[in-house]
Scaffold this motif. Structure first.
Motif, PDB file in Angstrom:
ATOM      1  N   GLY A  53      -4.205  -6.046 -12.787  1.00  0.00           N
ATOM      2  CA  GLY A  53      -3.169  -5.897 -13.606  1.00  0.00           C
ATOM      3  C   GLY A  53      -3.496  -6.283 -15.005  1.00  0.00           C
ATOM      4  N   ARG A  54      -4.847  -6.947 -15.356  1.00  0.00           N
ATOM      5  CA  ARG A  54      -5.085  -6.815 -16.479  1.00  0.00           C
ATOM      6  C   ARG A  54      -5.162  -5.706 -17.048  1.00  0.00           C
ATOM      7  NH1 ARG A  54      -2.944 -10.643 -16.642  1.00  0.00           N
ATOM      8  NH2 ARG A  54      -2.221 -10.597 -14.378  1.00  0.00           N
ATOM      9  N   LEU A  55      -5.572  -4.736 -16.867  1.00  0.00           N
ATOM     10  CA  LEU A  55      -5.292  -3.380 -17.567  1.00  0.00           C
ATOM     11  C   LEU A  55      -4.256  -2.764 -17.045  1.00  0.00           C
ATOM     12  CD1 LEU A  55      -9.398  -2.526 -15.871  1.00  0.00           C
ATOM     13  CD2 LEU A  55      -8.157  -3.755 -17.905  1.00  0.00           C
ATOM     14  N   ARG A  56      -4.025  -2.571 -16.032  1.00  0.00           N
ATOM     15  CA  ARG A  56      -2.737  -1.559 -15.695  1.00  0.00           C
ATOM     16  C   ARG A  56      -1.269  -2.472 -16.665  1.00  0.00           C
ATOM     17  NH1 ARG A  56       0.671  -0.648 -10.695  1.00  0.00           N
ATOM     18  NH2 ARG A  56       0.720   1.239 -10.838  1.00  0.00           N
ATOM     19  N   ARG A  57      -0.929  -2.205 -17.535  1.00  0.00           N
ATOM     20  CA  ARG A  57       0.109  -3.413 -17.830  1.00  0.00           C
ATOM     21  C   ARG A  57       0.415  -2.002 -19.382  1.00  0.00           C
ATOM     22  NH1 ARG A  57      -1.575  -8.105 -17.608  1.00  0.00           N
ATOM     23  NH2 ARG A  57       0.090  -9.240 -19.055  1.00  0.00           N
ATOM     24  N   PRO A  58       2.023  -2.816 -19.484  1.00  0.00           N
ATOM     25  CA  PRO A  58       2.138  -2.289 -21.201  1.00  0.00           C
ATOM     26  C   PRO A  58       1.349  -1.749 -22.318  1.00  0.00           C
ATOM     27  CG  PRO A  58       3.503  -3.158 -19.955  1.00  0.00           C
ATOM     28  CD  PRO A  58       2.363  -4.124 -18.972  1.00  0.00           C
ATOM     29  N   GLY A  59       0.996  -0.941 -22.765  1.00  0.00           N
ATOM     30  CA  GLY A  59       0.190  -0.529 -23.944  1.00  0.00           C
ATOM     31  C   GLY A  59      -1.114  -0.294 -23.325  1.00  0.00           C
ATOM     32  N   GLN A  60      -1.191   0.122 -22.075  1.00  0.00           N
ATOM     33  CA  GLN A  60      -2.761   1.353 -21.463  1.00  0.00           C
ATOM     34  C   GLN A  60      -1.793   2.852 -21.473  1.00  0.00           C
ATOM     35  OE1 GLN A  60      -5.056   2.134 -20.725  1.00  0.00           O
ATOM     36  NE2 GLN A  60      -6.121   0.215 -19.527  1.00  0.00           N
ATOM     37  N   ARG A  61      -3.190   2.917 -22.412  1.00  0.00           N
ATOM     38  CA  ARG A  61      -2.845   4.735 -22.312  1.00  0.00           C
ATOM     39  C   ARG A  61      -3.295   5.914 -21.388  1.00  0.00           C
ATOM     40  NH1 ARG A  61      -3.160   2.173 -27.274  1.00  0.00           N
ATOM     41  NH2 ARG A  61      -5.344   3.077 -27.566  1.00  0.00           N
ATOM     42  N   ALA A  62      -4.283   4.974 -20.673  1.00  0.00           N
ATOM     43  CA  ALA A  62      -5.423   5.964 -19.728  1.00  0.00           C
ATOM     44  C   ALA A  62      -4.975   5.446 -17.917  1.00  0.00           C
ATOM     45  CB  ALA A  62      -6.753   5.713 -19.506  1.00  0.00           C
ATOM     46  N   GLU A  63      -5.409   6.452 -17.144  1.00  0.00           N
ATOM     47  CA  GLU A  63      -5.059   6.041 -15.844  1.00  0.00           C
ATOM     48  C   GLU A  63      -5.509   4.881 -15.668  1.00  0.00           C
ATOM     49  OE1 GLU A  63      -5.081   8.167 -11.663  1.00  0.00           O
ATOM     50  OE2 GLU A  63      -6.862   8.498 -12.877  1.00  0.00           O
ATOM     51  N   VAL A  64      -5.965   3.919 -15.118  1.00  0.00           N
ATOM     52  CA  VAL A  64      -6.422   3.173 -14.211  1.00  0.00           C
ATOM     53  C   VAL A  64      -6.813   3.242 -12.735  1.00  0.00           C
ATOM     54  CG1 VAL A  64      -6.266   0.078 -13.988  1.00  0.00           C
ATOM     55  CG2 VAL A  64      -5.106   1.332 -15.611  1.00  0.00           C
ATOM     56  N   THR A  65      -8.520   2.828 -12.932  1.00  0.00           N
ATOM     57  CA  THR A  65      -8.941   2.596 -11.519  1.00  0.00           C
ATOM     58  C   THR A  65      -9.489   1.857 -10.860  1.00  0.00           C
ATOM     59  OG1 THR A  65      -9.202   5.068 -12.369  1.00  0.00           O
ATOM     60  CG2 THR A  65     -10.787   3.968 -10.956  1.00  0.00           C
ATOM     61  N   ALA A  66      -9.296   1.395  -9.616  1.00  0.00           N
ATOM     62  CA  ALA A  66     -10.204   0.082  -9.221  1.00  0.00           C
ATOM     63  C   ALA A  66     -10.842   0.414  -8.690  1.00  0.00           C
ATOM     64  CB  ALA A  66      -8.848  -0.833  -8.327  1.00  0.00           C
ATOM     65  N   HIS A  67     -12.493   0.100  -8.877  1.00  0.00           N
ATOM     66  CA  HIS A  67     -13.366   0.917  -7.408  1.00  0.00           C
ATOM     67  C   HIS A  67     -13.137  -0.222  -6.642  1.00  0.00           C
ATOM     68  CE1 HIS A  67     -14.261   3.864 -10.601  1.00  0.00           C
ATOM     69  NE2 HIS A  67     -13.542   3.269 -11.409  1.00  0.00           N
ATOM     70  N   TYR A  68     -13.253  -0.146  -5.307  1.00  0.00           N
ATOM     71  CA  TYR A  68     -13.838  -1.035  -4.573  1.00  0.00           C
ATOM     72  C   TYR A  68     -15.299  -1.017  -3.875  1.00  0.00           C
ATOM     73  CZ  TYR A  68      -8.684  -2.468  -4.134  1.00  0.00           C
ATOM     74  OH  TYR A  68      -7.644  -2.972  -5.233  1.00  0.00           O
ATOM     75  N   LEU A  69     -16.343  -1.507  -4.073  1.00  0.00           N
ATOM     76  CA  LEU A  69     -17.259  -0.668  -3.898  1.00  0.00           C
ATOM     77  C   LEU A  69     -17.518  -2.282  -2.796  1.00  0.00           C
ATOM     78  CD1 LEU A  69     -19.432  -1.370  -6.931  1.00  0.00           C
ATOM     79  CD2 LEU A  69     -18.432   0.714  -5.615  1.00  0.00           C
ATOM     80  N   HIS A  70     -18.101  -1.826  -1.659  1.00  0.00           N
ATOM     81  CA  HIS A  70     -18.208  -1.986   0.117  1.00  0.00           C
ATOM     82  C   HIS A  70     -19.709  -1.521   0.214  1.00  0.00           C
ATOM     83  CE1 HIS A  70     -17.313   0.893   2.769  1.00  0.00           C
ATOM     84  NE2 HIS A  70     -16.950   0.790   1.888  1.00  0.00           N
ATOM     85  N   THR A  71     -20.216  -2.772   1.529  1.00  0.00           N
ATOM     86  CA  THR A  71     -21.101  -2.614   2.360  1.00  0.00           C
ATOM     87  C   THR A  71     -20.988  -2.519   3.755  1.00  0.00           C
ATOM     88  OG1 THR A  71     -23.598  -3.102   2.401  1.00  0.00           O
ATOM     89  CG2 THR A  71     -22.386  -5.084   1.895  1.00  0.00           C
ATOM     90  N   SER A  72     -22.065  -2.150   4.361  1.00  0.00           N
ATOM     91  CA  SER A  72     -21.565  -1.616   6.057  1.00  0.00           C
ATOM     92  C   SER A  72     -22.330  -3.456   6.990  1.00  0.00           C
ATOM     93  CB  SER A  72     -22.294  -1.240   6.503  1.00  0.00           C
ATOM     94  OG  SER A  72     -24.226  -1.495   6.822  1.00  0.00           O
ATOM     95  N   GLY A  73     -22.726  -4.502   6.320  1.00  0.00           N
ATOM     96  CA  GLY A  73     -22.949  -5.493   6.999  1.00  0.00           C
ATOM     97  C   GLY A  73     -22.181  -7.148   5.800  1.00  0.00           C
ATOM     98  N   GLY A  74     -22.715  -7.904   6.461  1.00  0.00           N
ATOM     99  CA  GLY A  74     -22.267  -9.481   5.786  1.00  0.00           C
ATOM    100  C   GLY A  74     -20.644  -9.490   6.147  1.00  0.00           C
ATOM    101  N   SER A  75     -19.466 -10.050   5.522  1.00  0.00           N
ATOM    102  CA  SER A  75     -18.069 -10.065   5.223  1.00  0.00           C
ATOM    103  C   SER A  75     -17.333  -9.319   5.109  1.00  0.00           C
ATOM    104  CB  SER A  75     -17.747 -11.672   4.689  1.00  0.00           C
ATOM    105  OG  SER A  75     -18.185 -11.619   3.484  1.00  0.00           O
TER     106      SER A  75
END
Length: 557
Positions: A486-508
């Motif tokens: 929401g820091r990026l996806r708010r009034p004034g944003q002109r581009a499509e906002v992309t949230a990249h979730y980078l996960h790994t197969s191990g740990g938590s």
């Protein structure tokens, strides 16, 4: 002609000292007492003489009850005045919330910086009431709504903010309006310069208690009002109470009025419309039988809306969704780097075993430590992979917001992305340090800002410069990720906002990825009472699942 039958007595109790007035109901006939207590859940079933707080809504309910069971009273005019106020305000709210409503010509705003109609709508509702808890979803511009209330409402205004947001508020006022601002310096009172907005911090309002209690400011805005969720038990809570009592208009801003249990909404609403929820013991009886959990969050949320003192819009509302860009969600796996993290140690295995088989006290302590160790271990193991992805993304994107949690992980990212001059925005930096980081990221030569998952509340101004957020570490709560995006996806944003979730197969990561999108809380029913049922998962379940994976996979982790 015989007198109309009555079933008891109603008497107005004038206020004593700084307290509010009330209503005494006595001598009720037994069957009428049962009916009365069924309507007013806040009343103890054993009470004979009943005392209720004096609010316009209580006056309406008392009048409605007496249509069926007349009571002896001489305050009929007072009841009618309350009914008239409620009726008039309700009609105005309906007019303001009608689909055909438009704000008309706006003045006081700089060229090309006028607020959206839904933001003006919130401001006028606040002035009409004259108080409002604005719970608009993250990124919908609650700051601009508050500025609209100040532009159109009584001045000067006091705005109370978290420490690191004082300058940002002043900047937004200067950017959008012609209002003059002054940021309060320190806790010791001094002669205030002439201004339209005085910006206080929650950390320094206590020192100004005597000044604020005299009604220096006619409008009071509490940004991130959940800071007051502990009520008047704190000194800042007492000062805030004095500010509201002396003001003509009060407004609270937060997308998350409840952090833990639903009873926090009582303290928050005391700074919006005192006694709306009755006295504390009345609220507990009616809504929180155990003192913490709201027994029916949906009903409470509906009541706050119907009463007109809580307004919340989401990105899905028709008047909003055309103004906010869509969110693109990308979920990708990055490699687990065994060289950085090493093999699983004996202590971690012991903690996992304790979570599953230890005593109640042992399980709680072990669960917290296991959570911390495994999340840091996971963040470190995938840190180089995350940095490589960000580096690749920067080949075509101007800037990237990189979200994490652990200092060890930031260090790896910082070294790997050094050529992009990364800056930090975490819980460690001072307010001035955070401001320097934002300036370097938005107007300087930094292309990466590493932000702590839980340090972005209220941060604004990034939307003009960045549209990509990378989650290199995860939180158990989906709301935390939503707030960062929401820091990026708010009034004034002109581009499509992309949230990249980078996960790994191990740990938590596998366990947390299973929880994200599923976790819900008492907050949901109150702030979104009509949004349907979501599956809930407790912290105990998530940690036990993590412990099982630790023991099952062993060295593979």
């Amino acid at each position: 002609m015989t007198a109309a039958k009555t079933y008891g007595r109603l008497q107005y109790l004038p206020p004593k000292g700084s307290g509010a007035g009330g209503w005494l109901i006595s001598d009720l006939e037994p069957h009428v007492s049962v009916a009365f207590k069924r309507l007013f859940d806040r009343v103890r079933k054993t009470d004979v003489d009943i005392v209720l707080a004096d609010t316009d809504l209580i006056r309406v309910d008392l009048h409605w009850f007496m249509l069926r069971y007349p009571l002896q009273h001489v305050e009929g005019q007072m009841l009618q005045e309350g009914i008239a106020r409620v009726t008039t305000k309700a009609a105005e709210r309906e007019r303001l919330l009608a689909p055909s409503w438009t704000p008309g010509k706006l003045t006081g705003w700089k060229e090309n910086r006028a607020p959206y109609p839904y933001q003006v709508q919130a401001a006028r509702l606040a002035i009409n009431n004259p108080s409002l808890l604005l719970g608009d979803d993250l990124g919908l511009g609650k700051t601009i709504s508050a500025l609209a209330a100040i532009v159109e409402g009584p001045k000067p205004a006091a705005v109370v903010v978290q420490t690191h947001l004082a300058q940002q508020w002043a900047d937004r006022a200067e950017e959008f309006t012609h209002l003059r601002t002054h940021i309060i310096k320190g806790t010791k009172p001094y002669d205030l310069p002439s201004a339209d907005i005085y910006v206080w911090k929650y950390s320094n309002i206590v020192g100004w208690n005597d000044v604020l209690a005299r009604g220096v400011c006619k409008t009071v805005i509490f940004d991130e009002i959940q800071e007051l969720r502990h009520g008047t038990g704190s000194q800042k809570g007492q000062t805030a109470e004095h500010m509201v009592a002396a003001a003509d208009v009060s407004m609270g801003l937060t997308a998350t009025p409840i952090y833990n249990y639903g009873n926090e909404i009582f303290n928050v609403m005391q700074y919006v419309h005192r006694d709306l929820l009755g006295r504390k013991h009345e609220f507990d009886r009616e809504w929180c039988p155990d003192g913490k959990r709201v027994k029916n969050p949906q009903a409470l949320g509906a009541f706050l809306r119907d009463a007109g003192f809580f307004l919340r819009r989401t990105e899905h509302d028709e008047e909003v969704n055309t103004q906010i860009p869509a969110l693109n969600r990308v979920v990708l796996e990055v490699p687990w780097d065994e060289d950085d993290v090493g093999a699983l140690d004996d202590l971690t295995r012991t903690l996992a075993q304790t979570v599953l088989s230890g005593s109640f006290t042992e399980r709680g302590k072990a669960a917290r430590e296991l959570d911390l160790r495994m999340r840091m271990r996971t963040g470190v193991a995938k840190a180089r992979g995350v940095a490589a992805y960000v580096d690749m993304l920067l080949q075509e994107r101007p800037r990237v917001l990189l979200a994490g949690w652990h200092r060890d992980v930031y260090d790896i990212w910082g070294r790997a992305l050094e050529r992009h001059k990364p800056v930090l925005y975490t819980g460690t930096e001072s307010a001035a340090g955070k401001r320097r980081s934002v300036d370097a990221f938005t107007k300087g030569d930094s292309r990466v800002m590493m932000i702590s998952l839980r340090s972005g509340a209220g941060l604004d101004g990034l939307q003009d410069y960045c549209s990509d957020v990378v989650f290199g570490e995860f939180d158990w709560s989906p709301q935390v990720h939503k707030q960062v995006a929401g820091r990026l996806r708010r009034p004034g944003q002109r581009a499509e906002v992309t949230a990249h979730y980078l996960h790994t197969s191990g740990g938590s990561d596998p366990v947390i990825m299973g929880v994200l999108g599923l976790k819900a809380s008492q907050s949901r029913g109150i702030v979104d009472p009509f949004s349907g049922i979501e599956q809930q998962q407790s912290d105990d379940s998530r940690i036990k699942e993590l412990a099982r994976q630790v023991l099952e996979k062993g060295a593979a982790l």
